[in-house]
Design a protein around this motif. Structure first.
Motif, PDB file in Angstrom:
ATOM      1  N   VAL A  53      51.882  16.925  27.626  1.00 38.78           N
ATOM      2  CA  VAL A  53      51.677  15.618  28.266  1.00 38.78           C
ATOM      3  C   VAL A  53      52.219  14.563  27.307  1.00 38.78           C
ATOM      4  O   VAL A  53      51.810  14.499  26.142  1.00 38.78           O
ATOM      5  N   VAL A  54      53.171  13.787  27.772  1.00 42.42           N
ATOM      6  CA  VAL A  54      53.852  12.813  26.918  1.00 42.42           C
ATOM      7  C   VAL A  54      53.896  11.477  27.636  1.00 42.42           C
ATOM      8  O   VAL A  54      54.109  11.427  28.849  1.00 42.42           O
ATOM      9  N   ARG A  55      53.694  10.410  26.865  1.00 45.39           N
ATOM     10  CA  ARG A  55      53.829   9.079  27.475  1.00 45.39           C
ATOM     11  C   ARG A  55      55.296   8.698  27.533  1.00 45.39           C
ATOM     12  O   ARG A  55      56.048   8.939  26.593  1.00 45.39           O
ATOM     13  N   ALA A  58      59.088   4.059  27.731  1.00 46.11           N
ATOM     14  CA  ALA A  58      59.328   2.745  28.343  1.00 46.11           C
ATOM     15  C   ALA A  58      58.060   2.187  28.987  1.00 46.11           C
ATOM     16  O   ALA A  58      57.559   1.144  28.587  1.00 46.11           O
ATOM     17  N   CYS A  59      57.494   2.907  29.985  1.00 43.57           N
ATOM     18  CA  CYS A  59      56.363   2.337  30.743  1.00 43.57           C
ATOM     19  C   CYS A  59      55.005   2.861  30.275  1.00 43.57           C
ATOM     20  O   CYS A  59      53.969   2.426  30.789  1.00 43.57           O
ATOM     21  N   GLN A  60      55.007   3.823  29.332  1.00 39.84           N
ATOM     22  CA  GLN A  60      53.762   4.359  28.749  1.00 39.84           C
ATOM     23  C   GLN A  60      52.926   5.202  29.710  1.00 39.84           C
ATOM     24  O   GLN A  60      51.800   5.554  29.400  1.00 39.84           O
ATOM     25  N   THR A  61      53.470   5.532  30.880  1.00 35.35           N
ATOM     26  CA  THR A  61      52.714   6.390  31.803  1.00 35.35           C
ATOM     27  C   THR A  61      52.762   7.838  31.308  1.00 35.35           C
ATOM     28  O   THR A  61      53.840   8.324  30.957  1.00 35.35           O
ATOM     29  N   PRO A  62      51.591   8.509  31.272  1.00 35.13           N
ATOM     30  CA  PRO A  62      51.617   9.912  30.843  1.00 35.13           C
ATOM     31  C   PRO A  62      52.387  10.787  31.853  1.00 35.13           C
ATOM     32  O   PRO A  62      52.201  10.642  33.060  1.00 35.13           O
TER      33      PRO A  62
END
Ligand SMILES: [Zn+2]
Length: 233
Positions: A53-55, A58-62
């Motif tokens: 699971v990576v953010r 750019a938008c920080q969404t996981p």
């Protein structure tokens, strides 16, 4: 779930004797930007699956990645290993009917895929250039050699001279007539099967698209491009 390819994994790392992707280039399913996900931690899951699971940088969404049938024997995906991102990134997919179609040769298919790829990378100028190149490929493959060095607009004008545009339509109409005969006249030997009726329906849809959908779409696209040109001048 959307499958990613080997060339979207620029870097691998070795962790207790198995290889794992340490970065993955992909469009973010949330914001659509082309980014590099740094996959620092891969958690083991049942059946040789690894999950990261990576953010999005750019938008920080996981964003979740799945590595299926993981063996990690080399710094590349093995023949059974598959890498997936949890959601399909926004953007266009190359149409399978064009990719698998017999009507186009391989260089044309590659030109088409390149145009779709640069579109998805949000490179609008490059998309216009590659689409023009694709259109040139299409006209060149239809026109005789003496017309191939003409400017593109002239090549398009020459198309009806050398290509009988009504021929595909006549073929479709003929096929529907023959298929319709099978149904209308009772014959024990030649009864329309599910396959025949399916094919007829497909052909009828093509015919409808050709006569009613395509001209309207071409007209609309043409008007939009005219409008954009008008705005500029
Ligand atoms: Zn994002």
């Amino acid at each position: 779930m959307y499958r990613l390819s080997n060339d979207q994994i620029p870097r691998w790392k070795k962790e207790s004797s198995v290889f794992l992707p340490s970065s993955i280039d992909s469009q973010c399913p949330e914001c659509g930007r082309l980014v590099s996900f740094a996959t620092a931690k891969w958690s083991p899951a049942p059946q040789n699956t690894r999950i990261a699971v990576v953010r999005c940088p750019a938008c920080q969404t996981p964003t979740m990645f799945f590595l299926l049938n993981h063996k990690g024997e080399a710094g590349t995906l093995g023949s059974d290993e598959q890498l997936y991102i949890h959601a399909k990134p926004p953007g266009r997919e190359a149409l399978p009917e064009i990719l698998d179609g017999k009507g186009l040769d391989d260089p044309l298919k590659r030109a088409y895929v390149s145009a779709v790829n640069v579109f998805n990378a949000q490179e609008w100028g490059a998309t216009a250039v590659l689409t023009r190149r694709l259109l040139e490929g299409v006209t060149k493959s239809l026109l005789p050699p003496e017309y191939q060095s003409l400017p593109l607009a002239k090549q398009v004008e020459k198309l009806p001279e050398t290509k009988d545009l009504s021929e595909p339509v006549l073929k479709i109409a003929d096929a529907i007539r023959k298929g319709g005969n099978l149904g209308a006249h009772f014959d024990l030997e030649a009864e329309p099967t599910q396959e025949v009726s399916q094919l007829m329906l497909d052909l009828a849809e093509e015919l409808i698209e050709y006569f009613f959908v395509l001209p309207v779409r071409i007209e609309e696209l043409h008007d939009k491009i005219e409008d954009l040109n008008g705005e500029k001048s």
